[in-house]
Scaffold this active site. Structure first.
Site, short mmCIF file in Angstrom:
data_model
loop_
_atom_site.label_atom_id
_atom_site.label_comp_id
_atom_site.label_asym_id
_atom_site.label_seq_id
_atom_site.Cartn_x
_atom_site.Cartn_y
_atom_site.Cartn_z
N ARG A 193 -10.43 14.46 -30.60
CA ARG A 193 -9.38 15.28 -31.22
C ARG A 193 -8.98 14.74 -32.60
O ARG A 193 -8.62 15.51 -33.48
CB ARG A 193 -8.13 15.29 -30.33
CG ARG A 193 -8.36 15.92 -28.97
CD ARG A 193 -7.71 17.28 -28.89
NE ARG A 193 -7.83 17.84 -27.57
CZ ARG A 193 -6.83 17.88 -26.69
NH1 ARG A 193 -5.64 17.41 -27.01
NH2 ARG A 193 -7.02 18.41 -25.51
N ASP A 253 8.01 24.84 -27.35
CA ASP A 253 6.90 23.90 -27.26
C ASP A 253 7.02 22.92 -28.42
O ASP A 253 7.59 23.25 -29.47
CB ASP A 253 5.55 24.64 -27.33
CG ASP A 253 4.41 23.83 -26.73
OD1 ASP A 253 4.01 24.11 -25.59
OD2 ASP A 253 3.93 22.88 -27.41
C1 SAM Z 1 -0.97 22.66 -20.48
S1 SAM Z 1 0.26 23.44 -21.47
C2 SAM Z 1 1.16 24.36 -20.23
C3 SAM Z 1 1.46 25.77 -20.68
C4 SAM Z 1 2.15 26.63 -19.61
N1 SAM Z 1 3.42 26.09 -19.25
C5 SAM Z 1 1.26 26.80 -18.41
O1 SAM Z 1 1.54 26.26 -17.35
O2 SAM Z 1 0.24 27.49 -18.52
C6 SAM Z 1 1.37 22.07 -21.82
C7 SAM Z 1 2.25 22.32 -23.04
O3 SAM Z 1 3.29 21.33 -23.06
C8 SAM Z 1 3.55 21.01 -24.41
N2 SAM Z 1 4.22 19.69 -24.49
C9 SAM Z 1 3.71 18.47 -24.22
N3 SAM Z 1 4.61 17.51 -24.45
C10 SAM Z 1 5.74 18.14 -24.86
C11 SAM Z 1 7.04 17.68 -25.25
N4 SAM Z 1 7.36 16.38 -25.26
N5 SAM Z 1 7.96 18.60 -25.62
C12 SAM Z 1 7.64 19.92 -25.61
N6 SAM Z 1 6.44 20.41 -25.26
C13 SAM Z 1 5.50 19.53 -24.89
C14 SAM Z 1 2.17 21.02 -25.06
O4 SAM Z 1 2.24 21.20 -26.45
C15 SAM Z 1 1.49 22.18 -24.33
O5 SAM Z 1 1.53 23.39 -25.06
#
Ligand code: SAM
Length: 297
Positions: free
Chosen positions: A59, A169
């Site tokens: 990445r 997000d």
């Molecule tokens: C795998 S996706 C899940 C998306 C959706 N909730 C689902 O279940 O399909 C995880 C998301 O969490 C966000 N994320 C990770 N750490 C975070 C943080 N500290 N604060 C806010 N968002 C975060 C990432 O950017 C990512 O878009």
């Protein structure tokens, strides 16, 4: 934290992912990996284990190229002094995989159990729903379509309700996608045809969420570990497949804040491999697989 390193000076080992070794690949040594992992932990509470070395390498190699840097050592120096690149690195290391109606049993429960309760509440109070860690918006738009129903008419109760969906997000590019609500035909495949026909509009080869669906959603950049902007309680929180990236302390802290924010009787949906830990577990009642309700008191 790790003794692993991915280096350009050795031939690829059997089974090693392509690009992990070879002449053009910069070295990600243990010291650099540890420095990157420490930033992820402090800025986003994302825990990077040694098993993520290859992911970090692939990445971030692109970011090294963008900055004309040949070595991870130099990139680490850059992120330690440049706040903008540091934030970009955190975003580059998030995993944004998602899809419409992911973990469909949550939407079955939402329609059958949460929605009748929300309709009732909407008669006398604002209704607030949060998709926390929304990625590109498939989750929040799945919720919106459940609320809007399968006909092209916005239901009467919803027209007169003060109902808002907040989608947040840490990664600005996915928040932007959530706001636009434009999805490729293959992304839209899991959407039941009745919802797609009612609430998605063809836009060239893509689909855009109908104005009625987009009007329900506010998308914002928010690090879940920063102070939250909400000034009122929330009725439903979806935080799915986000907490898997955090260590237990961060999970417990976040879950306790979710429970605090929830209205009595409110619902929390978490990812299929997640569970409530810490004080939150005692204050929530399980009412389905990875579905919890706050006591009505
Ligand atoms: C795998 S996706 C899940 C998306 C959706 N909730 C689902 O279940 O399909 C995880 C998301 O969490 C966000 N994320 C990770 N750490 C975070 C943080 N500290 N604060 C806010 N968002 C975060 C990432 O950017 C990512 O878009």
């Amino acid at each position: 934290m790790t003794s692993a390193s991915i280096s350009r000076s050795r031939p690829p080992a059997t089974g090693e992912p392509a690009g992990a070794a070879g002449a053009a690949s910069p070295v990600l040594g243990a010291a650099e990996f540890n420095a990157i992992a420490a930033i992820m932990q402090s800025d986003a509470r994302i825990h990077l284990s040694e098993a993520k070395t290859t992911l970090v390498h692939s990445r971030l190699s692109r970011r090294l190229r963008e900055h004309g840097l040949a070595e991870f050592r130099d990139y680490v120096r850059l992120v330690q002094s440049d706040a903008e690149e540091r934030a970009a690195m955190v975003v580059a290391l998030t995993t944004n995989h998602t899809h419409f109606f992911r973990e469909s049993h949550h939407f079955d429960h939402f329609r059958a159990t949460a929605m009748p309760w929300l309709q009732q509440r909407a008669r006398s109070a604002p209704v607030r729903i949060w998709s926390a860690g929304c990625s590109s918006g498939e989750e929040v738009h799945s919720i919106a379509m459940c609320l809007l129903g399968e006909s092209r008419q916005v239901p009467g109760w919803l027209r007169s309700a003060d109902l808002r969906l907040l989608a947040t997000d840490i990664a600005p590019h996915v928040v932007e996608s959530t706001s636009r609500g434009i999805y490729s035909a293959s992304t839209v495949e899991p959407v039941p045809a009745s919802y797609r026909d009612a609430w998605m509009r063809k836009m060239g080869a893509d689909y855009q969420m109908a104005a009625e669906a987009r009007a329900l959603v506010t998308a914002r950049v928010l690090n879940l570990f920063d102070p939250w902007p909400m000034r009122q309680s929330y009725d439903v929180i979806f935080c799915r497949n986000v907490m898997i990236y955090f260590d237990d302390r961060a999970k417990a802290e976040l879950e306790a804040r979710f429970v605090e924010l929830l209205a009595p009787g409110g619902y929390l949906y978490i990812g299929h491999s997640e569970r409530l830990i810490g004080p939150a577990a005692a204050r929530m009642q399980a009412c389905g697989h990875t579905i919890y309700q706050k006591a009505a008191t």
